[in-house]
Every structure is written in C-alpha cells, then in structure tokens.
Design an enzyme around this catalytic site. Structure first.
Site, PDB file in Angstrom:
ATOM      1  N   VAL A  63      14.089  -0.294   2.949  1.00  0.00           N
ATOM      2  CA  VAL A  63      13.734  -1.588   3.539  1.00  0.00           C
ATOM      3  C   VAL A  63      14.041  -2.783   2.632  1.00  0.00           C
ATOM      4  CG1 VAL A  63      11.940  -0.647   5.065  1.00  0.00           C
ATOM      5  CG2 VAL A  63      11.310  -1.442   2.757  1.00  0.00           C
ATOM      6  N   ASN A  89       5.888  -1.352   7.807  1.00  0.00           N
ATOM      7  CA  ASN A  89       4.753  -0.641   7.208  1.00  0.00           C
ATOM      8  C   ASN A  89       5.080   0.028   5.870  1.00  0.00           C
ATOM      9  OD1 ASN A  89       2.226   1.191   7.353  1.00  0.00           O
ATOM     10  ND2 ASN A  89       3.937   2.654   7.436  1.00  0.00           N
ATOM     11  N   SER A 141      -3.008  -5.215   3.213  1.00  0.00           N
ATOM     12  CA  SER A 141      -4.013  -4.375   2.544  1.00  0.00           C
ATOM     13  C   SER A 141      -5.211  -5.244   2.223  1.00  0.00           C
ATOM     14  CB  SER A 141      -3.440  -3.815   1.233  1.00  0.00           C
ATOM     15  OG  SER A 141      -4.475  -3.259   0.449  1.00  0.00           O
ATOM     16  N   TYR A 154       1.266  -5.127  -6.556  1.00  0.00           N
ATOM     17  CA  TYR A 154       0.880  -4.680  -5.204  1.00  0.00           C
ATOM     18  C   TYR A 154       0.010  -5.733  -4.526  1.00  0.00           C
ATOM     19  CZ  TYR A 154      -0.920  -1.457  -1.628  1.00  0.00           C
ATOM     20  OH  TYR A 154      -1.256  -0.846  -0.438  1.00  0.00           O
ATOM     21  N   LYS A 158       0.882  -7.934  -1.132  1.00  0.00           N
ATOM     22  CA  LYS A 158       0.071  -7.838   0.088  1.00  0.00           C
ATOM     23  C   LYS A 158      -0.488  -9.203   0.486  1.00  0.00           C
ATOM     24  CE  LYS A 158       0.737  -3.454   0.813  1.00  0.00           C
ATOM     25  NZ  LYS A 158       1.585  -3.033   1.940  1.00  0.00           N
ATOM     26  N   ILE A 187      -7.237   4.614   2.695  1.00  0.00           N
ATOM     27  CA  ILE A 187      -6.833   5.549   3.745  1.00  0.00           C
ATOM     28  C   ILE A 187      -6.320   6.817   3.064  1.00  0.00           C
ATOM     29  CG2 ILE A 187      -5.379   5.890   5.782  1.00  0.00           C
ATOM     30  CD1 ILE A 187      -7.352   3.512   6.065  1.00  0.00           C
TER      31      ILE A 187
END
Ligand SMILES: NC(=O)c1ccc[n+]([C@@H]2O[C@H](COP(=O)([O-])OP(=O)(O)OC[C@H]3O[C@@H](n4cnc5c(N)ncnc54)[C@H](O)[C@@H]3O)[C@@H](O)[C@H]2O)c1
Length: 260
Positions: A63, A89, A141, A154, A158, A187
């Site tokens: 991606v 995603n 997130s 990260y 996000k 998750i």
C-alpha cells in the site's frame, strides 16, 4: 445481505481485522478484493470465501507504493466494473522507546500506516467520483488519541489517519462519498499476540469490558459504515474499544494507578 452487489477492496485482508471483514462482507453479498503483501495468506482467505459461495480475489499490493495501489484498483475495476467500498486497513507497528526509536522504523511505519492510507483512499476516491459515490473506511486506532508509550511513529500515523479521514469526508461529500475511520483498541490479532503476558494483562486492566476485542468486533463496525444504515455518517471516527477511550485513567484494578 446488506452489501448485495457491492464491490469492496480491503487492504490487509490476509489476516486479523482485514480477514474478518472480508469474510463478513462476502457473507453479506459483497464481492471482495483482498489487497495484501502476504498474497499466499490472502489467497487462503479467498479460498475460504469461495467455499462458502462468496466472490473474492486476492491481489498482491504494497500500500505504500502508488503504482501497486493503482494497479490494485485497476484490477478490481477491470474484473468487476466498479469499486463501491475501500477499507484502507493495512498496518504495521514498531515498538521502541522514543529516545531509541530508529529513524528507519519511523519512516517504515509512516509509509504503510499513513501514506498507504492516503494512496489507497485517493486512488479509490478518483474511481468513486467517476461512479457518482462510494464508501471509504480507514483503520485508525485509539493510539491516534493517546500517547501510548513506545509507539511514537504508530501513534502519529494513526492521529494523521483520523485527521485525513475528516478532510476527505469534507472534500468528498459533494461526490456522495462518505469517509469514516474505525479506532480499535486491543484486538486479538498477530499485531497484539506478540505482546508479553504482562503488557497484555496491563492493557486488559484498562478496558472496562475486561477483554481484548475480536477481529469480528471491528468487522461488524466496518459493515455498518459500509452499509446503507450509515448513509448520513461521514467524517466520524468510531471507537471499537470495549470502553477504553471513555475510561480515561480508569483501571479495573481497585488499587490501580491507571497506568496501562
Ligand atoms: N490489533 C489491534 O489491537 C489494533 C488496534 C488498533 C488498530 N489496529 C489496526 O488495524 C489494522 C489491521 O491490523 P491487525 O490487527 O489486523 O494486524 P495483522 O498484522 O493481523 O494484519 C495486518 C495486515 O496488513 C498487511 N500489511 C502489512 N503491511 C502491508 C503493506 N505494506 N501493504 C499491504 N498489506 C500490508 C499484513 O500482511 C496483514 O495481513 C492496522 O491498521 C492496525 O494498525 C489494530
């Protein structure tokens, strides 16, 4: 059959949240195109969907590479004539204390988690404009709202996805394209399975519902955002987090300091 006749591209569709969403969307009547760097694993998901009578293809795509993203969307349109839903995603993480965070990992995480979302959404939106509408869903997130330790790249990516989602929603509304983000908390996927037991326990203590989420919990939120039920919802970030963000410094441990 809430997605009957729809064509959905799902990046990171080989595993975890993307996989669960692909299976659910297909069971709701959508044709799904799984885009992933792990083509073998994506093909296994396709096989599972076909066995259940669904329609799916796997496409190898990184991606972060605009040429590959364009080829992915072109393939979907060539095969099925349209693209109704883009679920951007795919994501990765690198954990390191801020003082030691390698620059190379900063760039790697931003390339996939921020630039990758930008490219997938832009290429998909151009197709949707031609068609007169569509649905875009991004995976942000809870880290986009919180400075979770050891994950600076990260977290920044996000937070950027949440802002990007709002900007896209505002600009694309005139083209009848809705754009929403999902912000999962913990998750149970490969991304979190590598957590040491102690870190996992401390994170669970910060979740009012007292458990990690399942990929299917996120998939059902994605289904809502992709369906007609969400036709007047745009620019929103939907937390799927067992109450984590609502909890502030809350902790299940009575003596807890609130640190997760
Ligand atoms: N698991 C969690 O607790 C959690 C929490 C919040 C947000 N998220 C986000 O959910 C999304 C899905 O993560 P997951 O938990 O299912 O993880 P996962 O590791 O199970 O799945 C991620 C998928 O993305 C694919 N991928 C990685 N780099 C790619 C690239 N460059 N191009 C295409 N595909 C690529 C992987 O091959 C894999 O199939 C990610 O954006 C992640 O940041 C996960």
């Amino acid at each position: 059959m809430r997605l009957q006749g729809k064509v959905a591209a799902i990046t990171g569709g080989a595993l975890g949240i993307g996989r669960a969403t692909a299976v659910l969307f297909a069971s709701e009547g959508a044709t799904v195109a799984l885009g992933d760097v792990e083509v073998g694993a994506a093909e296994a998901v396709v096989k599972e969907i076909l066995q259940r009578g669904g329609r799916a293809i796997a496409v190898g795509v990184d991606v972060g590479d605009v040429g590959q993203v364009q080829a992915y969307v072109d393939r979907v349109v060539a095969e099925y004539g349209r693209l109704d839903v883009m679920f951007a995603n795919a994501g990765i993480a690198h954990s390191a204390p801020f003082l030691e965070h390698p620059e190379a990992q900063w760039h790697r995480v931003l390339r996939v988690n921020l630039t990758g979302v930008f490219l997938c959404c832009q290429v998909a939106a151009r197709q949707m404009v031609k068609q007169g509408g569509g649905r875009i869903i991004t995976t942000a997130s809870i880290n986009g709202f919180r400075g979770v330790e050891n994950l600076v790249g990260y977290n920044v990516a996000k937070a950027g996805v949440i802002e990007m989602t709002k900007t896209m929603a505002v600009e694309l509304a005139q083209h009848h394209i809705t754009v929403n983000a999902i912000a999962p908390a913990q998750i149970d996927t490969r991304l979190t399975r590598s957590l040491p037991e102690d870190a996992r326990r401390r994170r669970t203590e910060r979740i009012p519902m007292g458990r990690f989420g399942e990929p299917e919990d996120v998939a059902r939120a994605a289904l809502f955002l992709a369906s007609d039920d969400a036709s007047y919802v745009t620019g929103h970030t939907l937390a799927v987090d067992g109450g984590y963000l609502a909890g502030g410094l809350w902790s299940r441990k009575p003596e807890g300091t609130g640190r997760g």
